[in-house]
Design a protein around this motif. Sequence first.
Motif, mmCIF file in Angstrom:
data_model
loop_
_atom_site.group_PDB
_atom_site.id
_atom_site.type_symbol
_atom_site.label_atom_id
_atom_site.label_comp_id
_atom_site.label_asym_id
_atom_site.label_seq_id
_atom_site.Cartn_x
_atom_site.Cartn_y
_atom_site.Cartn_z
ATOM 1 N N MET A 193 -3.272 -8.933 -1.695
ATOM 2 C CA MET A 193 -2.717 -8.157 -0.610
ATOM 3 C C MET A 193 -1.332 -7.627 -0.961
ATOM 4 O O MET A 193 -1.006 -6.503 -0.621
ATOM 5 C CB MET A 193 -2.655 -9.053 0.647
ATOM 6 N N GLU A 194 -0.546 -8.463 -1.633
ATOM 7 C CA GLU A 194 0.801 -8.043 -2.013
ATOM 8 C C GLU A 194 0.755 -6.890 -3.011
ATOM 9 O O GLU A 194 1.585 -5.985 -2.964
ATOM 10 C CB GLU A 194 1.554 -9.231 -2.614
ATOM 11 N N TRP B 8 0.861 0.984 -2.439
ATOM 12 C CA TRP B 8 1.122 2.003 -1.431
ATOM 13 C C TRP B 8 2.573 2.471 -1.451
ATOM 14 O O TRP B 8 2.863 3.646 -1.247
ATOM 15 C CB TRP B 8 0.754 1.508 -0.034
ATOM 16 N N LYS B 9 3.478 1.550 -1.722
ATOM 17 C CA LYS B 9 4.893 1.928 -1.820
ATOM 18 C C LYS B 9 5.119 2.873 -2.993
ATOM 19 O O LYS B 9 5.818 3.882 -2.881
ATOM 20 C CB LYS B 9 5.776 0.685 -1.975
ATOM 21 N N VAL B 10 4.521 2.551 -4.128
ATOM 22 C CA VAL B 10 4.667 3.397 -5.309
ATOM 23 C C VAL B 10 4.049 4.765 -5.061
ATOM 24 O O VAL B 10 4.638 5.802 -5.391
ATOM 25 C CB VAL B 10 4.042 2.720 -6.548
#
Length: 57
Positions: free
Chosen positions: A1-2, A8-10
């Motif tokens: 999950m992490e 998604w941040k990248v």
Amino acid sequence: MEVLVKLWKVLGLAGLAGVAASGAIIARDQRQRAQLTPEQVRDKLHERLAQSPPDPD
């Protein structure tokens, strides 16, 4: 999950960078066009017309 959250941040940061780069390119193009005189625009259009292939009637 992490890992998914980091992905998604990248992807989000890459998307923002792409939008910023596109905006910079568009702004540069607009500045170049704004600096042309009407005569220069006309000359460029005539140049393009001369280089275009003839219409196949």
